[in-house]
Write a protein that holds these residues in place. Structure first.
Motif, mmCIF file in Angstrom:
data_model
loop_
_atom_site.group_PDB
_atom_site.id
_atom_site.type_symbol
_atom_site.label_atom_id
_atom_site.label_comp_id
_atom_site.label_asym_id
_atom_site.label_seq_id
_atom_site.Cartn_x
_atom_site.Cartn_y
_atom_site.Cartn_z
ATOM 1 N N PHE A 13 130.492 -38.089 89.480
ATOM 2 C CA PHE A 13 129.510 -37.059 89.158
ATOM 3 C C PHE A 13 128.133 -37.691 89.024
ATOM 4 N N THR A 14 127.143 -36.995 89.557
ATOM 5 C CA THR A 14 125.754 -37.442 89.401
ATOM 6 C C THR A 14 124.946 -36.344 88.741
ATOM 7 N N LEU A 15 123.980 -36.755 87.943
ATOM 8 C CA LEU A 15 123.101 -35.819 87.253
ATOM 9 C C LEU A 15 121.699 -36.388 87.302
ATOM 10 N N ASN A 16 120.787 -35.608 87.851
ATOM 11 C CA ASN A 16 119.397 -36.041 88.011
ATOM 12 C C ASN A 16 119.307 -37.361 88.782
ATOM 13 N N GLY A 17 120.169 -37.513 89.756
ATOM 14 C CA GLY A 17 120.127 -38.685 90.620
ATOM 15 C C GLY A 17 120.872 -39.893 90.109
ATOM 16 N N SER A 18 121.426 -39.839 88.897
ATOM 17 C CA SER A 18 122.141 -40.973 88.314
ATOM 18 C C SER A 18 123.627 -40.677 88.217
ATOM 19 N N THR A 19 124.434 -41.654 88.572
ATOM 20 C CA THR A 19 125.880 -41.495 88.469
ATOM 21 C C THR A 19 126.293 -41.570 87.011
ATOM 22 N N LEU A 20 127.127 -40.632 86.586
ATOM 23 C CA LEU A 20 127.550 -40.589 85.188
ATOM 24 C C LEU A 20 128.643 -41.613 84.921
ATOM 25 N N GLY A 21 128.571 -42.215 83.739
ATOM 26 C CA GLY A 21 129.638 -43.095 83.292
ATOM 27 C C GLY A 21 130.804 -42.276 82.779
ATOM 28 N N SER A 22 131.866 -42.974 82.380
ATOM 29 C CA SER A 22 133.081 -42.269 81.971
ATOM 30 C C SER A 22 132.847 -41.383 80.750
ATOM 31 N N THR A 23 132.059 -41.860 79.783
ATOM 32 C CA THR A 23 131.807 -41.059 78.577
ATOM 33 C C THR A 23 131.013 -39.803 78.912
ATOM 34 N N GLU A 24 129.953 -39.979 79.737
ATOM 35 C CA GLU A 24 129.140 -38.814 80.117
ATOM 36 C C GLU A 24 129.952 -37.842 80.975
ATOM 37 N N ALA A 25 130.789 -38.390 81.858
ATOM 38 C CA ALA A 25 131.613 -37.523 82.710
ATOM 39 C C ALA A 25 132.611 -36.725 81.884
ATOM 40 N N LYS A 26 133.207 -37.373 80.902
ATOM 41 C CA LYS A 26 134.159 -36.669 80.048
ATOM 42 C C LYS A 26 133.463 -35.539 79.288
ATOM 43 N N GLY A 27 132.251 -35.813 78.802
ATOM 44 C CA GLY A 27 131.513 -34.774 78.098
ATOM 45 C C GLY A 27 131.171 -33.611 79.005
ATOM 46 N N MET A 28 130.835 -33.909 80.269
ATOM 47 C CA MET A 28 130.515 -32.863 81.227
ATOM 48 C C MET A 28 131.756 -32.024 81.547
ATOM 49 N N LEU A 29 132.899 -32.683 81.702
ATOM 50 C CA LEU A 29 134.130 -31.966 82.058
ATOM 51 C C LEU A 29 134.634 -31.078 80.926
ATOM 52 N N THR A 30 134.372 -31.453 79.713
ATOM 53 C CA THR A 30 134.854 -30.669 78.573
ATOM 54 C C THR A 30 133.852 -29.625 78.111
ATOM 55 N N ASN A 31 132.699 -29.557 78.782
ATOM 56 C CA ASN A 31 131.695 -28.557 78.429
ATOM 57 C C ASN A 31 132.009 -27.269 79.190
ATOM 58 N N SER A 32 132.553 -26.311 78.467
ATOM 59 C CA SER A 32 132.969 -25.062 79.118
ATOM 60 C C SER A 32 131.810 -24.104 79.370
ATOM 61 N N ARG A 33 130.644 -24.388 78.803
ATOM 62 C CA ARG A 33 129.518 -23.458 78.933
ATOM 63 C C ARG A 33 128.618 -23.808 80.118
ATOM 64 N N GLN A 34 128.489 -25.102 80.407
ATOM 65 C CA GLN A 34 127.532 -25.482 81.443
ATOM 66 C C GLN A 34 128.034 -26.713 82.186
ATOM 67 N N PHE A 35 127.896 -26.719 83.505
ATOM 68 C CA PHE A 35 128.299 -27.851 84.334
ATOM 69 C C PHE A 35 127.222 -28.028 85.403
ATOM 70 N N ASN A 36 126.311 -28.993 85.164
ATOM 71 C CA ASN A 36 125.163 -29.165 86.050
ATOM 72 C C ASN A 36 125.296 -30.360 86.991
ATOM 73 N N ALA A 37 126.366 -31.128 86.844
ATOM 74 C CA ALA A 37 126.507 -32.344 87.642
ATOM 75 C C ALA A 37 126.875 -32.019 89.082
ATOM 76 N N ILE A 38 126.496 -32.936 89.957
ATOM 77 C CA ILE A 38 126.865 -32.818 91.371
ATOM 78 C C ILE A 38 128.120 -33.644 91.604
ATOM 79 N N ILE A 39 129.090 -33.041 92.242
ATOM 80 C CA ILE A 39 130.358 -33.724 92.516
ATOM 81 C C ILE A 39 130.219 -34.486 93.829
ATOM 82 N N LYS A 40 130.507 -35.782 93.786
ATOM 83 C CA LYS A 40 130.435 -36.598 94.988
ATOM 84 C C LYS A 40 131.775 -37.295 95.197
ATOM 85 N N PRO A 41 132.367 -37.115 96.339
ATOM 86 C CA PRO A 41 133.625 -37.819 96.603
ATOM 87 C C PRO A 41 133.370 -39.314 96.775
ATOM 88 N N ILE A 42 134.260 -40.113 96.214
ATOM 89 C CA ILE A 42 134.158 -41.558 96.351
ATOM 90 C C ILE A 42 134.924 -41.981 97.593
#
Length: 326
Positions: free
Chosen positions: A13-42
């Motif tokens: 996942f990337t947000l504002n051009g930066s790839t999210l680390g595991s902690t930030e990604a986990k927080g994004m995945l568990t946020n049921s109200r908002q998901f702003n990250a861009i999904i990029k296949p590895i």
């Protein structure tokens, strides 16, 4: 579904051009109200993953990489690189002759940290030869120096030269120069040079110790001669026995001080102080009991037994009366 794909290393996942680390990604995945990250296949070839794991295991042998997914590998590699960069950078701030080398090594790891997270594996493999050479030639040896006892030995040798600065002219000059050269060598952490420096320090100490003891004995013998001279003085016997230690004890205390002093020039200066005998003679005069009148009072005025250097008039002045002599 996204959480499973992320855990297996298939997406990032990337947000504002930066790839999210595991902690930030986990927080994004568990946020049921908002998901702003861009999904990029590895998309990393299995061969690259295998090479990266082999490389990372050589660079960080205390970390397990073999069972990690691509995403986990990137996260773990980033954390290891970050920790090493911080360690090298912290060591570079200390006062050692290889501080410049530490800064160069830290910069290599900083360059990896600055690369985009999803291209970290490519960056690692691109720098593989340099990373391995640096690790085997310098990083490993520097960490061993700083964390496994050599640093304490080095500091002891350096502090020895610093503390013995007043005595350096009394040391073996060749040995001192050899030790100074070793301690200033930017590659002191290689080829067993720290044990060599420690052996030189010990050799210097062993050669200097008899010289120091000899100077102490000479100084104490000189003071013994002064004590004997004072005890032989014709007026010493006039002092009550209970008071005679007041003449001798200051000189004996000076001998104790000399025997606990390690600076040769200070030892010589203390024992050769010109006023030692003069002060002793003056102390004898002070302790001689004054004659008494028939009423038990001390006679007026002073009874002089000798004229000392300290009682003479300054050069160029004239003595006008007996009071000027006193």
């Amino acid at each position: 579904m996204l959480a499973k794909l992320y855990a297996r290393g298939f997406v990032t996942f990337t947000l504002n051009g930066s790839t999210l680390g595991s902690t930030e990604a986990k927080g994004m995945l568990t946020n049921s109200r908002q998901f702003n990250a861009i999904i990029k296949p590895i998309k990393i070839e299995p061969e690259k993953i295998a090479k990266a794991k082999t490389l990372l295991l050589e660079l960080f042998p205390d970390t397990a990489f073999s069972a990690l997914s691509a995403t986990q590998l990137i996260e773990t590699a980033f954390r290891c690189i970050q920790e090493r960069h911080q360690r090298l950078e912290n060591y570079a701030r200390l006062d050692y002759p290889f501080s410049g080398k530490l800064s160069q090594l830290a910069q290599t790891y900083k360059t990896l940290l600055d690369s985009p997270r999803d291209s970290l594996i490519d960056s690692l493999l691109k720098e593989e030869d340099k990373l391995l050479d640096d690790y085997e030639d310098d990083v490993l040896k520097l960490i061993e120096f700083m964390e496994h006892g050599q640093r304490q030995v080095y500091d002891t040798c350096r502090n020895f030269l610093r503390d013995q600065q007043p005595n350096l002219r009394h040391f073996d000059g060749v040995l001192v120069e050899e030790l100074q050269s070793l301690l200033s060598n930017p590659a002191i952490y290689k080829n067993g040079q720290v044990p060599q420096a420690n052996a030189l320090k010990t050799k210097i100490q062993e050669a200097f110790r008899p010289h120091l003891e000899s100077k102490r004995k000479e100084a104490c013998a000189h003071i013994d001669a002064i004590i004997s001279q004072l005890q032989a003085d014709e007026h010493f016997e006039q002092i009550p026995e209970s008071e005679r230690h007041k003449v001798i004890r200051p000189l004996q205390s000076l001998q104790d001080q000399i025997n606990h002093t390690s600076v040769i020039d200070s030892i010589v200066a203390m024992s050769q102080e010109p006023s030692l005998l003069t002060k002793g003679l003056e102390r004898i005069e002070e302790l001689i009991p004054q004659p008494l009148t028939s009423k038990g009072d001390a006679l007026p005025g002073k009874i002089l037994n000798r004229v000392t250097l300290t009682s003479l008039a300054p050069k160029g002045s004239r003595l006008k009366s007996s009071e000027d002599v006193e």
